[in-house]
Design an enzyme around this catalytic site. Structure first.
Site, PDB file in Angstrom:
ATOM      1  N   ALA A 255       0.951  -1.546   0.022  1.00  0.00           N
ATOM      2  CA  ALA A 255       0.153   0.136  -0.063  1.00  0.00           C
ATOM      3  C   ALA A 255       0.813   1.323   0.092  1.00  0.00           C
ATOM      4  CB  ALA A 255      -0.764   0.310   0.769  1.00  0.00           C
TER       5      ALA A 255
ATOM      6  N   SER B  42      -3.244  -4.230   0.348  1.00  0.00           N
ATOM      7  CA  SER B  42      -1.708  -4.149   0.957  1.00  0.00           C
ATOM      8  C   SER B  42      -1.894  -6.055   1.765  1.00  0.00           C
ATOM      9  CB  SER B  42      -0.896  -4.080   1.902  1.00  0.00           C
ATOM     10  OG  SER B  42       0.278  -4.051   2.201  1.00  0.00           O
ATOM     11  N   ALA B  43      -1.814  -7.010   1.058  1.00  0.00           N
ATOM     12  CA  ALA B  43      -2.280  -8.005   0.922  1.00  0.00           C
ATOM     13  C   ALA B  43      -1.906  -8.475   2.280  1.00  0.00           C
ATOM     14  CB  ALA B  43      -1.007  -9.072   0.270  1.00  0.00           C
ATOM     15  N   HIS B  44      -1.043  -8.267   3.058  1.00  0.00           N
ATOM     16  CA  HIS B  44      -0.437  -8.700   4.667  1.00  0.00           C
ATOM     17  C   HIS B  44      -1.411  -8.181   5.925  1.00  0.00           C
ATOM     18  CE1 HIS B  44       1.868  -4.467   7.008  1.00  0.00           C
ATOM     19  NE2 HIS B  44       1.585  -4.783   5.497  1.00  0.00           N
TER      20      HIS B  44
ATOM     21  N   THR C 224       9.727  -6.963 -12.585  1.00  0.00           N
ATOM     22  CA  THR C 224       9.116  -8.774 -12.826  1.00  0.00           C
ATOM     23  C   THR C 224       8.125  -9.116 -11.425  1.00  0.00           C
ATOM     24  OG1 THR C 224      10.447  -9.550 -13.989  1.00  0.00           O
ATOM     25  CG2 THR C 224       9.227 -11.140 -13.116  1.00  0.00           C
TER      26      THR C 224
ATOM     27  N   CYS D 141       4.540   1.731  11.737  1.00  0.00           N
ATOM     28  CA  CYS D 141       5.454   2.338  11.101  1.00  0.00           C
ATOM     29  C   CYS D 141       6.954   3.645  11.780  1.00  0.00           C
ATOM     30  CB  CYS D 141       4.813   3.087   9.435  1.00  0.00           C
ATOM     31  SG  CYS D 141       4.444   1.925   8.624  1.00  0.00           S
TER      32      CYS D 141
END
Length: 405
Positions: free
Chosen positions: A72, A203-205, A243, A329
């Site tokens: 994110a 965000s995936a986590h 990639t 953060c």
């Protein structure tokens, strides 16, 4: 007994189904998803596109509107900087970029960074409940504005902004609307079209997927155009070269599929766990306060303020609990939480506040144990503080008597 993890807003563990989905893509089906000339490359490409479909379904978007990123933070940077730079490069005279004082640091810093390029950052205040008042936004948009960024759910307090009321104000002003939905995705219902968003970051986590991947929703109709942040091979429609990490994206997709299937039941369960915990805590510590709106909040979150003990001291006396005093953060900073001070708390009140969030693997027994541990830790911290204060008073008296002699 092991530690109790109650910091689900900082990150979540990968769901076992997510791990199982990812594993074959690390060593067996390891092809580059951009290598279309052979079977392993095409297999990886198809898996990535299936993941894109799953992310789009969670957000209520079209698959072609999903751009994969590293998370994110990168998505927020691409959205904010990319949108305003694209418009300015094409002669748009507007320079104002608006956000909210309680946004994630990456949003605030992205907006502030634009000042060096001649843009006008505007940071709006929130009320004591942590929410942005529509009138405040309307006043700010009296000056022509390029973009507004308002998060769906706060990463420290769990407070939800009223985007249903705020989005029409942004649309009427002709500005783009971006939302950081990283904390909200998978926890509350999201539909980027119904919310009338132009851009959204996830965000995936934060939803039981792997760390290192996320996505940016970029509206196609009417089309939103962005300037990429860096150059490369032109992957992801030229917006995010590099990639793609097929194993991580497969996990991201599986996490989104699980979130869609489990969200309603999970939300009810987590809210019940949270409320039961809060009731036990308040019964033992009547002076505890919840920071921010309780009515407009993620079902899993509490941000608690104690009457007379610092949160860091409480945490020190509860090593069994994984808690935090603010966002991951900002946890290394000694300054008080900027989110809480923006809500009107002074430095001392902010220092007495901690964040707690339950999640998929939290049980009722865990929460009963956590309540007992936290109550004990508050009492121990209070006693230690009283002892230290008494010792300091004794030392001061001794020094005074020495001076008199």
């Amino acid at each position: 007994m092991g530690p109790l993890y109650l910091d689900y807003q900082a990150t979540t563990p990968c769901d076992p189904a997510v791990m199982a989905a990812m594993m074959p893509w690390f060593a067996e089906s390891f092809g580059n998803p951009h290598s279309a000339d052979h079977v392993l490359g095409r297999r990886a490409h198809d898996a990535v596109e299936a993941a894109r479909d799953a992310v789009a379904a969670l957000l209520g978007a079209d698959s072609r509107e999903v751009v994969f990123t590293s998370g994110a933070t990168e998505a927020n940077n691409i959205a904010i900087k990319g949108a305003v730079r694209f418009l300015a490069a094409r002669g748009d005279a507007r320079r104002r970029v608006v956000t909210v004082a309680t946004e994630h640091k990456c949003v605030l810093e992205s907006v502030r960074d634009l000042a060096d390029e001649g843009f006008e950052p505007v940071i709006l205040p929130v009320g004591a409940d942590g929410r942005l008042d529509p009138g405040t936004l309307r006043d700010a948009l009296a000056v022509p504005t390029l973009l507004v960024s308002i998060m769906a759910a706060n990463n420290e307090t769990g407070v939800l902004h009223d985007l249903a009321a705020l989005a029409p104000i942004v649309r009427a002003a002709g500005a783009l609307l971006h939302s950081d939905v990283a904390q909200a995705a998978g926890k509350i219902a999201l539909d980027v079209r119904a919310m009338d968003l132009d851009l959204a970051s996830v965000s995936a986590h934060k939803l039981y997927g792997p760390k290192g991947v996320g996505a940016l929703y970029v509206r196609r109709r009417p089309r939103v155009r962005l300037a990429p942040l860096f150059s490369g091979g032109g992957q992801e429609r030229g917006l995010r070269s590099g990639t793609l990490p097929a194993p991580l994206l497969v996990g991201f997709g599986e996490a989104c599929r699980l979130a869609r299937a489990l969200r309603l039941e999970e939300g009810r369960r987590l809210a019940a766990l949270r409320d039961r915990f809060l009731a036990r805590l308040v019964a033992a510590e009547p002076g505890v306060t919840v920071n921010g709106s309780m009515a407009h909040r993620l079902p899993s979150n509490l941000n608690l303020r104690f009457a007379d003990v610092r949160a860091l001291d409480v945490i020190a006396h509860a090593p069994e609990l994984c808690l935090s005093t603010g966002s991951a953060c900002s946890s290394a900073e000694l300054a008080p939480s900027y989110v809480l001070t923006a809500m009107g708390l002074d430095a001392a009140q902010a220092a007495r506040s901690l964040r707690l969030a339950v999640g998929r693997y939290t049980s009722p027994a865990d929460m009963d144990r956590a309540a007992a541990i936290l109550c004990r830790a508050v009492a121990d911290a209070r006693a230690a503080g009283s002892g230290a204060a008494a010792h300091a008073t004794h030392d001061d008296t001794a020094r005074t008597e020495t001076c008199r002699i």
